[in-house]
Design a protein around this motif. Structure first.
Motif, PDB file in Angstrom:
ATOM      1  N   VAL A  40      22.191   6.421  63.944  1.00  0.00           N
ATOM      2  CA  VAL A  40      21.581   5.217  63.377  1.00  0.00           C
ATOM      3  C   VAL A  40      21.891   5.011  61.897  1.00  0.00           C
ATOM      4  O   VAL A  40      22.278   3.912  61.484  1.00  0.00           O
ATOM      5  N   MET A  41      21.734   6.035  61.086  1.00  0.00           N
ATOM      6  CA  MET A  41      21.856   5.858  59.627  1.00  0.00           C
ATOM      7  C   MET A  41      23.260   5.417  59.190  1.00  0.00           C
ATOM      8  O   MET A  41      23.394   4.403  58.492  1.00  0.00           O
ATOM      9  N   PRO A  42      24.318   6.109  59.586  1.00  0.00           N
ATOM     10  CA  PRO A  42      25.637   5.645  59.148  1.00  0.00           C
ATOM     11  C   PRO A  42      26.031   4.310  59.790  1.00  0.00           C
ATOM     12  O   PRO A  42      26.739   3.514  59.172  1.00  0.00           O
ATOM     13  N   THR A  43      25.545   4.063  61.004  1.00  0.00           N
ATOM     14  CA  THR A  43      25.859   2.793  61.666  1.00  0.00           C
ATOM     15  C   THR A  43      25.227   1.632  60.918  1.00  0.00           C
ATOM     16  O   THR A  43      25.898   0.644  60.606  1.00  0.00           O
ATOM     17  N   ARG A  44      23.954   1.742  60.611  1.00  0.00           N
ATOM     18  CA  ARG A  44      23.283   0.663  59.870  1.00  0.00           C
ATOM     19  C   ARG A  44      23.905   0.478  58.490  1.00  0.00           C
ATOM     20  O   ARG A  44      24.077  -0.644  58.023  1.00  0.00           O
ATOM     21  N   ASN A  45      24.231   1.585  57.839  1.00  0.00           N
ATOM     22  CA  ASN A  45      24.856   1.489  56.520  1.00  0.00           C
ATOM     23  C   ASN A  45      26.199   0.766  56.625  1.00  0.00           C
ATOM     24  O   ASN A  45      26.502  -0.103  55.800  1.00  0.00           O
ATOM     25  N   ALA A  46      26.997   1.120  57.621  1.00  0.00           N
ATOM     26  CA  ALA A  46      28.299   0.471  57.804  1.00  0.00           C
ATOM     27  C   ALA A  46      28.124  -1.028  58.063  1.00  0.00           C
ATOM     28  O   ALA A  46      28.874  -1.850  57.525  1.00  0.00           O
ATOM     29  N   TRP A  47      27.155  -1.381  58.875  1.00  0.00           N
ATOM     30  CA  TRP A  47      26.938  -2.799  59.180  1.00  0.00           C
ATOM     31  C   TRP A  47      26.475  -3.574  57.953  1.00  0.00           C
ATOM     32  O   TRP A  47      27.009  -4.630  57.640  1.00  0.00           O
ATOM     33  N   VAL A  48      25.469  -3.054  57.265  1.00  0.00           N
ATOM     34  CA  VAL A  48      24.911  -3.769  56.109  1.00  0.00           C
ATOM     35  C   VAL A  48      25.944  -3.887  54.991  1.00  0.00           C
ATOM     36  O   VAL A  48      26.195  -4.975  54.469  1.00  0.00           O
TER      37      VAL A  48
END
Length: 124
Positions: A40-48
């Motif tokens: 979740v954390m790297p995915t959300r960071n990549a998206w944002v």
């Protein structure tokens, strides 16, 4: 003469802005491409960060402003620091994706700032 110099300056940084837009797209799609969408954390960071980088790159392409490049530089540095700050250094794919795309984003933005500061500017 002023318009020509302003146009030369904006055209010089357009290649960097287009490259930053491509990097933003790669970052946004990297969770799927690199297989870390389940974290979740790297995915959300990549998206944002990918969306913000894309919006800034589009803004810089349409109407260049130096602050856009500085903001992209800061986001590139954030991508480099994010694995440690957000605690996903153990995820090999997410770690290297953030590190490499952060370095490339920071380099493109620094190059655009350097170009902007080393070209003649129109005076009012």
């Amino acid at each position: 003469m002023e318009v020509i110099m302003w146009t030369m300056n904006t055209n010089a940084s357009r290649s960097q802005d287009w490259l930053n837009l491509i990097l933003a797209a790669l970052l946004f799609f990297s969770p799927w491409l690199m297989g870390f969408v389940g974290d979740v954390m790297p995915t959300r960071n990549a998206w944002v960060v990918g969306v913000v980088l894309a919006l800034i790159a589009i803004a810089a392409i349409t109407a260049f402003a130096e602050w856009e490049e500085w903001l992209n530089l800061a986001l590139g540095l954030w991508l480099i620091a994010a694995p440690w700050m957000l605690g996903f250094t153990g995820n090999f794919n997410a770690f290297w994706t953030h590190l490499v795309l952060g370095l490339l984003t920071a380099a493109m933005s620094a190059w655009a700032v350097w170009d902007y500061r080393h070209e003649p500017h129109a005076t009012a």
